[in-house]
Write a protein that holds these residues in place. Structure first.
Motif, PDB file in Angstrom:
ATOM      1  N   VAL A   1      38.562 -62.169  33.358  1.00 52.00           N
ATOM      2  CA  VAL A   1      38.496 -60.869  34.037  1.00 52.00           C
ATOM      3  C   VAL A   1      38.791 -61.056  35.523  1.00 52.00           C
ATOM      4  O   VAL A   1      39.540 -60.273  36.124  1.00 52.00           O
TER       5      VAL A   1
ATOM      6  N   THR B   1      45.439 -59.358  29.310  1.00 54.80           N
ATOM      7  CA  THR B   1      44.221 -58.875  28.664  1.00 54.80           C
ATOM      8  C   THR B   1      44.224 -59.209  27.183  1.00 54.80           C
ATOM      9  O   THR B   1      43.232 -59.711  26.635  1.00 54.80           O
TER      10      THR B   1
ATOM     11  N   THR C   1      42.505 -61.781  35.871  1.00 52.33           N
ATOM     12  CA  THR C   1      43.292 -60.566  35.642  1.00 52.33           C
ATOM     13  C   THR C   1      43.157 -59.614  36.831  1.00 52.33           C
ATOM     14  O   THR C   1      44.141 -59.006  37.264  1.00 52.33           O
TER      15      THR C   1
ATOM     16  N   LYS D   1      34.393 -63.965  31.848  1.00 51.36           N
ATOM     17  CA  LYS D   1      34.246 -63.677  33.273  1.00 51.36           C
ATOM     18  C   LYS D   1      35.431 -64.239  34.060  1.00 51.36           C
ATOM     19  O   LYS D   1      35.999 -63.568  34.929  1.00 51.36           O
TER      20      LYS D   1
END
Length: 109
Positions: A41, A16, A44, A38
């Motif tokens: 994310v 992050t 992750t 995007k």
């Protein structure tokens, strides 16, 4: 188990932080930056899902191993108890024979 959790949280925090720093310092258009965010994310999230699944499998394996160990211990305990019960029964049978013999002698007298 807590070490795996700490490792997963450390990986997630690192991903992050790296994604945010990369986005903040990257000279790109807004649409491109949004796509990068995007993608990061999504990446992750996938990493987190994989780590959670790995942790779940590790816990399940540990529980399974402990269950097998417990079952073995119970079997040993039951077996030992059975042998002890057999010894007690044998001893009581011998005592009963002695008492029967004494009773026979007393009845003859």
């Amino acid at each position: 188990m807590s070490q795996n959790t700490n490792t997963a949280l450390g990986i997630l925090a690192g991903l992050t932080t790296g994604a945010l720093l990369g986005v903040l310092f990257a000279p790109a258009k807004g649409s491109k930056t949004r796509k990068i965010i995007k993608d990061k994310v999504t990446e992750t999230g996938e990493t987190l899902v994989n780590e959670a699944e790995s942790l779940r499998n590790s816990v399940a394996d540990s529980i399974s191993a402990k269950k097998e160990t417990l079952e073995e211990q119970i079997e040993d305990l039951v077996s030992t108890g059975s042998h002890k019960a057999e010894d007690v029964i044998t001893s009581l049978e011998k005592q009963l024979e002695v008492l029967k013999a004494k009773n026979k002698k007393l009845q003859k007298s």
